[in-house]
Scaffold this active site. Sequence first.
Site, mmCIF file in Angstrom:
data_model
loop_
_atom_site.group_PDB
_atom_site.id
_atom_site.type_symbol
_atom_site.label_atom_id
_atom_site.label_comp_id
_atom_site.label_asym_id
_atom_site.label_seq_id
_atom_site.Cartn_x
_atom_site.Cartn_y
_atom_site.Cartn_z
ATOM 1 N N ASP A 126 8.795 8.067 -1.264
ATOM 2 C CA ASP A 126 8.103 9.164 -1.926
ATOM 3 C C ASP A 126 7.926 8.744 -3.376
ATOM 4 O O ASP A 126 8.899 8.682 -4.134
ATOM 5 C CB ASP A 126 8.937 10.444 -1.831
ATOM 6 C CG ASP A 126 8.269 11.642 -2.497
ATOM 7 O OD1 ASP A 126 7.254 11.456 -3.200
ATOM 8 O OD2 ASP A 126 8.764 12.773 -2.324
ATOM 9 N N VAL A 141 -14.743 12.245 1.040
ATOM 10 C CA VAL A 141 -14.216 11.454 2.149
ATOM 11 C C VAL A 141 -13.500 12.403 3.103
ATOM 12 O O VAL A 141 -12.603 13.141 2.692
ATOM 13 C CB VAL A 141 -13.224 10.379 1.662
ATOM 14 C CG1 VAL A 141 -12.804 9.489 2.836
ATOM 15 C CG2 VAL A 141 -13.809 9.552 0.538
ATOM 16 N N LYS A 176 -6.628 12.730 -11.949
ATOM 17 C CA LYS A 176 -7.496 11.584 -11.709
ATOM 18 C C LYS A 176 -8.156 11.076 -12.992
ATOM 19 O O LYS A 176 -8.470 9.884 -13.104
ATOM 20 C CB LYS A 176 -8.542 11.930 -10.644
ATOM 21 C CG LYS A 176 -7.945 12.068 -9.244
ATOM 22 C CD LYS A 176 -7.208 10.788 -8.819
ATOM 23 C CE LYS A 176 -6.675 10.882 -7.395
ATOM 24 N NZ LYS A 176 -5.998 9.637 -6.974
ATOM 25 N N TYR A 192 -6.072 18.639 -10.229
ATOM 26 C CA TYR A 192 -6.419 17.383 -9.571
ATOM 27 C C TYR A 192 -7.334 16.540 -10.458
ATOM 28 O O TYR A 192 -7.129 15.335 -10.599
ATOM 29 C CB TYR A 192 -7.088 17.661 -8.229
ATOM 30 C CG TYR A 192 -7.427 16.404 -7.466
ATOM 31 C CD1 TYR A 192 -6.416 15.588 -6.954
ATOM 32 C CD2 TYR A 192 -8.757 16.029 -7.264
ATOM 33 C CE1 TYR A 192 -6.718 14.433 -6.255
ATOM 34 C CE2 TYR A 192 -9.060 14.869 -6.563
ATOM 35 C CZ TYR A 192 -8.043 14.075 -6.062
ATOM 36 O OH TYR A 192 -8.350 12.915 -5.387
ATOM 37 N N ASN A 229 -2.402 4.059 -3.572
ATOM 38 C CA ASN A 229 -3.249 5.003 -2.840
ATOM 39 C C ASN A 229 -2.637 6.399 -2.736
ATOM 40 O O ASN A 229 -3.362 7.379 -2.577
ATOM 41 C CB ASN A 229 -3.508 4.445 -1.434
ATOM 42 C CG ASN A 229 -4.131 5.464 -0.520
ATOM 43 O OD1 ASN A 229 -5.288 5.854 -0.670
ATOM 44 N ND2 ASN A 229 -3.354 5.933 0.457
ATOM 45 N N ILE A 266 0.846 -1.196 0.000
ATOM 46 C CA ILE A 266 0.000 0.000 0.000
ATOM 47 C C ILE A 266 0.877 1.241 0.000
ATOM 48 O O ILE A 266 1.716 1.411 0.888
ATOM 49 C CB ILE A 266 -0.931 0.038 1.226
ATOM 50 C CG1 ILE A 266 -1.771 -1.240 1.300
ATOM 51 C CG2 ILE A 266 -1.828 1.275 1.188
ATOM 52 C CD1 ILE A 266 -2.575 -1.369 2.586
#
Length: 271
Positions: free
Chosen positions: A76, A202, A173, A169, A103, A16
């Site tokens: 990173d 979220v 995405k 952003y 993630n 992850i």
Amino acid sequence: MSVFNASRLLGKTVLITGASSGIGAATAILFAKGGANLILTARRADVLKTVADACTSAHKESGVQQGGRIATIQLDVSDKTQIGAFLDKIPSDLRNVDVLVNNAGFVLGVERVGDIAAADYESMFATNVFGLIAMTQLFIKDFKTRKTGHVINIGSIAGREPYAGGSIYCATKHAVNAFTAAMMRELVDTPIRVTEIQPGMVETEFSVIRFRGDKSAADKVYDGLQPLVAEDIAEEIVWAASRPPHVNLAEVFVLPVNQASATINFRGNRL
């Protein structure tokens, strides 16, 4: 954990990125409960250790006898040099990764086009897109060789619907969505599964980072509305990973009940 059919997670190794907080941390803890082994990566090594301890406790409390091996590696994903040296840092007993959860990602600022600092859009693309692609490239050849593997990319409602104040952003995405969909098509003749989880609102550190540490501004994003929390998305990620090998959840689009789109929501009732 029975709802996830935890037996399918027993002894699996899950990597992850961005595991030090929010969705990444919640996902790590839930995988630990299911008997998975974990490789947790993030930029903040000190916080990552805290998450690893929480995973160890969750695994012990679950009573599951398999899994529970946890390694933390500072990483990173926007740093090409760190990614190039990453495989050598994985402990030998965890080299066979079964699930890669990409993630790591963030948004910075709400500036409109023309006022966006180059450093901001470069850092968002470096992490959200180039880092995700680089991590996937590291493991996909091994997945093909071993004829197994699952790539789970964390997308966003921003990858489905652009909105003002989020041009960069949203662009990152949308890129994640296109990359994930194309990869799934390229791997159709393999047993490798490809999933994109697309959350709506979220409540995590996400908005605090977007507003450059202004907690009051971040709180207003969720004012009057019951948002999702990190654990809600973690459940969807673990659910996708715990499906039978012939089942691939290609896209999971998750919204709070009072959100209908990136810009349409009802704020008169916090559940």
